[in-house]
Design an enzyme around this catalytic site. Structure first.
Site, PDB file in Angstrom:
ATOM      1  N   ARG A   1       6.002   2.557   8.181  1.00  0.00           N
ATOM      2  CA  ARG A   1       4.864   2.898   9.041  1.00  0.00           C
ATOM      3  C   ARG A   1       3.677   1.946   8.877  1.00  0.00           C
ATOM      4  NH1 ARG A   1       4.804   9.001   7.070  1.00  0.00           N
ATOM      5  NH2 ARG A   1       6.210   8.112   5.506  1.00  0.00           N
TER       6      ARG A   1
ATOM      7  N   GLU B   1      10.943  19.939   1.774  1.00  0.00           N
ATOM      8  CA  GLU B   1      10.459  18.872   2.649  1.00  0.00           C
ATOM      9  C   GLU B   1      10.248  19.431   4.050  1.00  0.00           C
ATOM     10  OE1 GLU B   1       9.522  15.601   1.674  1.00  0.00           O
ATOM     11  OE2 GLU B   1       9.593  16.900  -0.069  1.00  0.00           O
TER      12      GLU B   1
ATOM     13  N   ASN C   1       2.994  19.273  -1.885  1.00  0.00           N
ATOM     14  CA  ASN C   1       3.361  18.392  -2.994  1.00  0.00           C
ATOM     15  C   ASN C   1       2.590  17.075  -2.869  1.00  0.00           C
ATOM     16  OD1 ASN C   1       4.673  16.761  -4.867  1.00  0.00           O
ATOM     17  ND2 ASN C   1       6.476  16.453  -3.549  1.00  0.00           N
TER      18      ASN C   1
ATOM     19  N   ARG D   1     -19.566 -21.397  -6.393  1.00  0.00           N
ATOM     20  CA  ARG D   1     -18.106 -21.315  -6.553  1.00  0.00           C
ATOM     21  C   ARG D   1     -17.755 -21.096  -8.035  1.00  0.00           C
ATOM     22  NH1 ARG D   1     -16.426 -26.601  -3.877  1.00  0.00           N
ATOM     23  NH2 ARG D   1     -14.350 -25.956  -4.532  1.00  0.00           N
TER      24      ARG D   1
ATOM     25  N   LYS E   1     -20.193 -25.750  -8.251  1.00  0.00           N
ATOM     26  CA  LYS E   1     -18.858 -25.426  -8.767  1.00  0.00           C
ATOM     27  C   LYS E   1     -18.705 -25.993 -10.162  1.00  0.00           C
ATOM     28  CE  LYS E   1     -15.315 -27.673  -8.621  1.00  0.00           C
ATOM     29  NZ  LYS E   1     -14.371 -28.716  -8.266  1.00  0.00           N
TER      30      LYS E   1
HETATM   31  C1  UD1 Z   1       6.960  12.328  -0.617  1.00  0.00           C
HETATM   32  C2  UD1 Z   1       7.536  13.711  -1.035  1.00  0.00           C
HETATM   33  C3  UD1 Z   1       6.714  14.821  -0.361  1.00  0.00           C
HETATM   34  C4  UD1 Z   1       5.258  14.681  -0.735  1.00  0.00           C
HETATM   35  C5  UD1 Z   1       4.724  13.271  -0.389  1.00  0.00           C
HETATM   36  C6  UD1 Z   1       3.334  13.082  -0.928  1.00  0.00           C
HETATM   37  C7  UD1 Z   1       9.904  13.344  -1.392  1.00  0.00           C
HETATM   38  C8  UD1 Z   1      11.287  13.596  -0.917  1.00  0.00           C
HETATM   39  N1  UD1 Z   1       8.915  13.803  -0.625  1.00  0.00           N
HETATM   40  O1  UD1 Z   1       7.104  12.174   0.778  1.00  0.00           O
HETATM   41  O2  UD1 Z   1       7.200  16.084  -0.799  1.00  0.00           O
HETATM   42  O3  UD1 Z   1       4.494  15.679  -0.051  1.00  0.00           O
HETATM   43  O4  UD1 Z   1       5.581  12.277  -1.000  1.00  0.00           O
HETATM   44  O5  UD1 Z   1       2.828  11.846  -0.522  1.00  0.00           O
HETATM   45  O6  UD1 Z   1       9.732  12.792  -2.442  1.00  0.00           O
HETATM   46  N2  UD1 Z   1      10.460   5.446  -2.747  1.00  0.00           N
HETATM   47  C9  UD1 Z   1      11.323   4.752  -3.560  1.00  0.00           C
HETATM   48  N3  UD1 Z   1      12.647   4.748  -3.258  1.00  0.00           N
HETATM   49  C10 UD1 Z   1      13.167   5.425  -2.206  1.00  0.00           C
HETATM   50  C11 UD1 Z   1      12.260   6.141  -1.382  1.00  0.00           C
HETATM   51  C12 UD1 Z   1      10.920   6.137  -1.667  1.00  0.00           C
HETATM   52  O7  UD1 Z   1      10.922   4.143  -4.549  1.00  0.00           O
HETATM   53  O8  UD1 Z   1      14.385   5.375  -2.018  1.00  0.00           O
HETATM   54  C13 UD1 Z   1       9.024   5.420  -3.072  1.00  0.00           C
HETATM   55  C14 UD1 Z   1       8.162   4.858  -1.948  1.00  0.00           C
HETATM   56  O9  UD1 Z   1       8.004   3.478  -2.094  1.00  0.00           O
HETATM   57  C15 UD1 Z   1       6.849   5.625  -2.129  1.00  0.00           C
HETATM   58  C16 UD1 Z   1       7.262   6.922  -2.801  1.00  0.00           C
HETATM   59  O10 UD1 Z   1       8.572   6.736  -3.282  1.00  0.00           O
HETATM   60  O11 UD1 Z   1       5.941   4.942  -2.957  1.00  0.00           O
HETATM   61  C17 UD1 Z   1       7.231   8.111  -1.840  1.00  0.00           C
HETATM   62  O12 UD1 Z   1       8.066   7.815  -0.736  1.00  0.00           O
HETATM   63  P1  UD1 Z   1       7.616   8.148   0.730  1.00  0.00           P
HETATM   64  O13 UD1 Z   1       8.673   7.698   1.651  1.00  0.00           O
HETATM   65  O14 UD1 Z   1       6.244   7.686   0.985  1.00  0.00           O
HETATM   66  O15 UD1 Z   1       7.663   9.760   0.672  1.00  0.00           O
HETATM   67  P2  UD1 Z   1       6.815  10.738   1.538  1.00  0.00           P
HETATM   68  O16 UD1 Z   1       7.438  10.838   2.879  1.00  0.00           O
HETATM   69  O17 UD1 Z   1       5.400  10.393   1.477  1.00  0.00           O
HETATM   70 MG    MG Z   2       4.327   8.627   1.029  1.00  0.00          MG
END
Ligand code: UD1
Ligand code: MG
Length: 456
Positions: free
Chosen positions: A16, A157, A172, A335, A353
């Site tokens: 996004r 979720e 969460n 600088r 500088k």
């Molecule tokens: C997640 C939570 C949600 C919470 C929200 C808060 C889950 C399933 N959902 O949703 O309950 O309300 O955060 O902001 O966890 N990431 C990885 N590997 C992956 C997928 C994601 O490292 O395979 C990392 C992303 O880079 C990110 C974080 O995990 O930093 C959260 O992932 P994101 O896709 O943003 O989850 P949300 O949809 O925000």
């Molecule tokens: Mg997120």
């Protein structure tokens, strides 16, 4: 005391954001999102920090390594969800650890909040605890469903919610504390049997509960810390929230901001009391500004150290130091590695500088001084430059000693030294050292041709 280890999730795509830069490297004002998260974990006494990387892993690793060589990385080759992400750190987790897991896209969570969550989890003998918050519009966030004792029943979720769950306003935040042993034993029980076909970290609490433990919910006291960054709009909201916090903090400390909404100050900056900051000013990085200063309007001060009673007007100062009672600008550009002693003036259209300037020296207008050591009470007149680079692109230093006077429009060809009390005549090109108290004139003699016009 149990060891606290932190696992930061930063492997996801961040679709996004619509960016070539990894989401966690986008800046909230002057630092990347991941920098704030690492800081919060460090300040919450995490003895080891692991970052889960995957999408654009090299970008994230390069950024973090340059600033924090001790942090380790775990590669999540395929991004199969947040639960799968935390599994990548399994080999680093010991049974007795308290493991903080935090989404890498939460820049505003404070170390105090993490500490409180950890203490809540540890003192309550929970198998783990999740940080929750109450919101008006839960949107796409995971819903926190509590049991009759106020403990966690489960996290659902948004896409998996039923009608009742969807209306729940406790969400969460994306920060958890787990008992190390229970966290590891839950990994084999995770599945991707849900609406998004992902391994969710949010399913782990249910598995820990099935093993016979309570799972706690710690509701964060200050919801302004909750701003996940998933889009540019959320990035701008996080930035505004952070800036409002720093503006308020500085005003409470006795700093006047003429127009707070138009003044931008880093979380890392320190400013003394009775300093007045005019609009359009950016103060970035670990900048220290003393008291009774007048800064701005429209000035950028980056990672610099400014004394007391200093005026900086419409100027840029980068990685430099300025002692007490100096006047800088308007339109000066200091600088990196410019060091100005007290009572100096660096005026309009002056660029500096890598230069040291002694007390009481005046560099008032249209001047370039680079790679130079300038003594006390030196006067450098308009249009002077230190020519620091030769035709082989090698840089050399210019030395100007105490009380010297450099006449207007002089060029000092480095390496060259102007000794104490020496005088350089205007328009000179100086390529030999000038002795103490001497006058150096290095220009064509003026020729007068009488009645030149009438003869023609
Ligand atoms: C997640 C939570 C949600 C919470 C929200 C808060 C889950 C399933 N959902 O949703 O309950 O309300 O955060 O902001 O966890 N990431 C990885 N590997 C992956 C997928 C994601 O490292 O395979 C990392 C992303 O880079 C990110 C974080 O995990 O930093 C959260 O992932 P994101 O896709 O943003 O989850 P949300 O949809 O925000
Ligand atoms: Mg997120």
């Amino acid at each position: 005391m149990k060891k606290i280890k932190a696992v930061i999730l930063a492997a996801g795509k961040g679709t996004r954001m619509k960016s070539d830069l990894h989401k966690v490297l986008h800046k909230v004002y002057d630092r990347a999102i991941i920098d704030y998260v690492c800081d919060a974990c460090e300040d919450a006494d995490a003895s080891e920090i692991y970052i889960i990387t995957g999408y654009k892993a090299e970008q994230v690793e390069e950024h973090v390594k340059a600033r924090r060589p001790n942090i380790k990385f775990c590669l999540q080759k395929e991004q199969l969800g947040t639960g799968h992400a935390v599994m990548q750190a399994e080999k680093y987790i010991d049974d007795d650890d308290l493991v903080v897991v935090i989404n890498g896209d939460q820049p505003l969570i404070s170390s105090q909040t993490i500490k409180s969550l950890v203490a809540f989890c540890d003192q309550g003998n929970y198998g783990g605890a999740v940080l929750s918050g109450i919101v008006d519009e839960p949107g796409s966030l995971g819903r926190v469903i509590r049991d009759n004792n106020g403990n966690l029943s489960r996290i659902v979720e948004k896409k998996d919610c039923d009608e009742f769950e969807e209306k729940v306003k406790e969400v969460n935040i994306g920060v958890y504390c787990f008992n190390g042993k229970l966290l590891k034993s839950s990994f084999s029980k995770l599945d991707d049997n849900n609406a998004q076909g992902e391994y969710y970290i949010t399913d782990i609490p249910s598995h820990i509960k099935q093993a016979g433990y309570n799972f706690g919910v710690y509701t964060m006291p200050d919801m302004s810390e909750f701003q996940g960054v998933n889009s540019r709009e959320e990035l701008s909201i996080a930035t505004e929230t952070l800036l409002n916090k720093t503006r308020k903090m500085h005003m409470e400390n006795g700093v006047t901001l003429i127009d707070p909404n138009n003044t931008y100050i880093s979380l890392d900056a320190k400013i003394g009391k009775d300093t007045i900051i005019y609009p359009g000013t950016n103060i970035q990085g670990e900048t220290i500004i003393g008291g009774n200063c007048i800064i701005g309007p429209n000035s950028n001060i980056i990672a610099s150290n400014i004394g007391n009673n200093v005026t900086i007007e419409m100027s840029k100062v980068v990685e430099s130091t300025i002692d007490d009672n100096c006047i800088i600008g308007p339109f000066a550009h200091l600088r990196p590695n410019t060091n100005i002693s007290s009572k100096c003036k660096v005026g309009s259209y002056v660029e500096t500088k890598n230069v040291n300037v002694g007390e009481g020296t005046k560099i008032p207008h249209f001047i370039y001084v680079g790679d130079a050591d300038i003594g006390k009470n030196v006067e450098i007149a308009c249009g002077t430059i230190t020519a620091n680079m030769n035709i082989n692109w090698e840089k050399n230093r210019t030395t100007i000693k105490d009380n010297a006077f450099i006449g207007a429009n002089s060029t000092l060809l480095a390496p060259v030294t102007v000794e104490e009390d020496a005088i350089i005549a205007a328009g000179s090109v100086i390529n030999q050292d000038v002795p103490k108290k001497a006058l150096a004139i290095a220009r064509e003699r003026q020729v007068i041709k009488h009645d030149y016009k009438t003869k023609k």
